[in-house]
Enzyme design. Sequence first.
Site, PDB file in Angstrom:
ATOM      1  N   TYR A   1       0.783  -1.139   0.175  1.00 13.75           N
ATOM      2  CA  TYR A   1       0.129  -0.108   0.097  1.00 13.75           C
ATOM      3  C   TYR A   1       0.743   1.267  -0.114  1.00 13.75           C
ATOM      4  CZ  TYR A   1      -3.711  -3.225   1.896  1.00 13.75           C
ATOM      5  OH  TYR A   1      -4.458  -4.237   2.160  1.00 13.75           O
TER       6      TYR A   1
ATOM      7  N   HIS B   1       0.578 -11.674   1.852  1.00 18.58           N
ATOM      8  CA  HIS B   1      -0.320 -10.643   1.469  1.00 18.58           C
ATOM      9  C   HIS B   1      -1.391 -11.579   0.177  1.00 18.58           C
ATOM     10  CE1 HIS B   1      -1.387  -6.286   0.150  1.00 18.58           C
ATOM     11  NE2 HIS B   1      -2.714  -7.120   0.337  1.00 18.58           N
TER      12      HIS B   1
HETATM   13  N1  LIG Z   1      -5.582  -8.001   1.774  1.00 21.34           N
HETATM   14  C1  LIG Z   1      -5.893  -7.548   0.697  1.00 21.34           C
HETATM   15  O1  LIG Z   1      -5.388  -8.201  -0.529  1.00 21.34           O
HETATM   16  C2  LIG Z   1      -6.588  -6.430   0.676  1.00 21.34           C
HETATM   17  C3  LIG Z   1      -7.365  -5.947  -0.478  1.00 21.34           C
HETATM   18  C4  LIG Z   1      -8.256  -5.009  -0.405  1.00 21.34           C
HETATM   19  C5  LIG Z   1      -8.126  -4.411   0.922  1.00 21.34           C
HETATM   20  N2  LIG Z   1      -7.660  -4.751   1.960  1.00 21.34           N
HETATM   21  C6  LIG Z   1      -7.859  -3.779   3.373  1.00 21.34           C
HETATM   22  O2  LIG Z   1      -9.168  -3.545   3.655  1.00 21.34           O
HETATM   23  C7  LIG Z   1      -9.425  -2.300   3.604  1.00 21.34           C
HETATM   24  C8  LIG Z   1     -10.849  -2.084   3.296  1.00 21.34           C
HETATM   25  O3  LIG Z   1     -11.037  -2.221   2.012  1.00 21.34           O
HETATM   26  P1  LIG Z   1     -11.505  -1.344   0.847  1.00 21.34           P
HETATM   27  O4  LIG Z   1     -10.921   0.021   1.205  1.00 21.34           O
HETATM   28  O5  LIG Z   1     -11.089  -1.687  -0.343  1.00 21.34           O
HETATM   29  O6  LIG Z   1     -13.048  -1.453   0.885  1.00 21.34           O
HETATM   30  P2  LIG Z   1     -14.334  -0.880   1.869  1.00 21.34           P
HETATM   31  O7  LIG Z   1     -13.590  -0.519   3.434  1.00 21.34           O
HETATM   32  O8  LIG Z   1     -15.237  -1.895   1.738  1.00 21.34           O
HETATM   33  O9  LIG Z   1     -14.800   0.483   1.202  1.00 21.34           O
HETATM   34  C9  LIG Z   1     -14.210   1.866   1.457  1.00 21.34           C
HETATM   35  C10 LIG Z   1     -15.167   2.913   0.699  1.00 21.34           C
HETATM   36  O10 LIG Z   1     -16.283   2.810   1.372  1.00 21.34           O
HETATM   37  C11 LIG Z   1     -16.710   3.802   1.846  1.00 21.34           C
HETATM   38  N3  LIG Z   1     -16.975   3.884   3.118  1.00 21.34           N
HETATM   39  C12 LIG Z   1     -16.498   3.573   4.438  1.00 21.34           C
HETATM   40  N4  LIG Z   1     -17.332   3.619   5.475  1.00 21.34           N
HETATM   41  C13 LIG Z   1     -18.472   4.275   5.092  1.00 21.34           C
HETATM   42  C14 LIG Z   1     -19.459   4.713   6.055  1.00 21.34           C
HETATM   43  N5  LIG Z   1     -19.552   4.682   6.996  1.00 21.34           N
HETATM   44  N6  LIG Z   1     -20.370   5.534   5.223  1.00 21.34           N
HETATM   45  C15 LIG Z   1     -20.321   5.669   3.792  1.00 21.34           C
HETATM   46  N7  LIG Z   1     -19.268   5.236   2.956  1.00 21.34           N
HETATM   47  C16 LIG Z   1     -18.436   4.607   3.678  1.00 21.34           C
HETATM   48  C17 LIG Z   1     -15.171   4.761   1.972  1.00 21.34           C
HETATM   49  O11 LIG Z   1     -15.682   6.221   1.504  1.00 21.34           O
HETATM   50  P3  LIG Z   1     -14.857   7.538   2.330  1.00 21.34           P
HETATM   51  O12 LIG Z   1     -13.393   7.228   1.754  1.00 21.34           O
HETATM   52  O13 LIG Z   1     -15.459   8.558   1.330  1.00 21.34           O
HETATM   53  O14 LIG Z   1     -15.351   7.490   3.752  1.00 21.34           O
HETATM   54  C18 LIG Z   1     -14.487   4.235   0.995  1.00 21.34           C
HETATM   55  O15 LIG Z   1     -14.771   4.759  -0.452  1.00 21.34           O
HETATM   56  C19 LIG Z   1      -8.306  -1.599   2.816  1.00 21.34           C
HETATM   57  O16 LIG Z   1      -8.000  -0.212   3.376  1.00 21.34           O
HETATM   58  C20 LIG Z   1      -7.278  -2.584   3.303  1.00 21.34           C
HETATM   59  O17 LIG Z   1      -6.518  -2.321   4.668  1.00 21.34           O
HETATM   60  C21 LIG Z   1      -6.847  -5.701   1.979  1.00 21.34           C
END
Ligand SMILES: NC(=O)c1ccc[n+]([C@@H]2O[C@H](COP(=O)([O-])OP(=O)(O)OC[C@H]3O[C@@H](n4cnc5c(N)ncnc54)[C@H](OP(=O)(O)O)[C@@H]3O)[C@@H](O)[C@H]2O)c1
Length: 281
Positions: free
Chosen positions: A50, A108
């Site tokens: 990241y 990862h």
């Molecule tokens: N291990 C892996 O391969 C892998 C892959 C992907 C992700 N991850 C981890 O998982 C984390 C989360 O995944 P992600 O960011 O892809 O998806 P996510 O958490 O499902 O979605 C993030 C999105 O949802 C919105 N959001 C979050 N909370 C909200 C709320 N309460 N109300 C309205 N909108 C909301 C955010 O908007 P705003 O930003 O506008 O608040 C952002 O656009 C990553 O940051 C990473 O740490 C790991």
Amino acid sequence: MTSKAFTISAHGAQMPAIGFGTMDFPSRGAELVAHAIQSGYRLIDTARKYGTEEQVGEGIRASGIAREDLWITTKVTELNARELDFLISAETSLKAMGVGYVDLLLVHWPQPGVPFAETLGALARAKRGGIARHIGVSNFTIAMLEQAVKVCPEPLLTNQVEYHAYLPQTAMLAALKRHGMILTAYCPVARGQLLDDPVITEIAKIRGKTTAQVALRWLVQQPLVAAVPRALSEAHIDQNLDIFDFALDEAEMALIATLRAKQLRLVNPPERAPAWDLETL
Ligand SMILES: NC(=O)c1ccc[n+]([C@@H]2O[C@H](COP(=O)([O-])OP(=O)(O)OC[C@H]3O[C@@H](n4cnc5c(N)ncnc54)[C@H](OP(=O)(O)O)[C@@H]3O)[C@@H](O)[C@H]2O)c1
């Protein structure tokens, strides 16, 4: 470890059920990490891939909360699956964050070009050498998980995979349960795609919560499930942790579970994704 977030017990660890995801961060990422910690988060989820580890370290130092009261998860990419590369990557993560250890170190993505025994052996070495208190994997299929458990000389705490109401993980949950492992859900609000869902919206109205809070509550109310939502607005960050003052009843849990028929997979990079398990509905 005191915080608003509940913890999950597994393999001698007490892992917070909600963590703060740090993928695709803006330049004010450190500020957001500090805010998340001050708002009660105790788990920060990052990865070498990241490029946010520096911001995580800075945010932790700015938060005023002691490092030992926090849980830091980081990951080693599939490009560093060889033993030496793996250990160098893990040490680089520590340096980038300015910490002496991480609480959880994950592989990862699986790397089919390197024997699992080598990568998982390096992971166990990182634990035995004090780099990581606990270890685990990410994006492993059930067959890969079984193999990893077999060849890894130390217990694995979690498999971090995509999981939300629109993607079934029933067989994976059963496999993890057999090994007493946690499923850590990434993309737990489906990157916003389930926030207008009529079923979740209706339940949210009844419960006086937001759709994101119901979607997250549905996850962490399942045994051995944690979630790492990412949000860039302070209001969303606060909201996503404020899910431990209500519970969904059995009918609500079951109703949300039916949404898995949508089978929405958001993270599927062709260059590193394995052939995912086909889940029965
Ligand atoms: N291990 C892996 O391969 C892998 C892959 C992907 C992700 N991850 C981890 O998982 C984390 C989360 O995944 P992600 O960011 O892809 O998806 P996510 O958490 O499902 O979605 C993030 C999105 O949802 C919105 N959001 C979050 N909370 C909200 C709320 N309460 N109300 C309205 N909108 C909301 C955010 O908007 P705003 O930003 O506008 O608040 C952002 O656009 C990553 O940051 C990473 O740490 C790991």
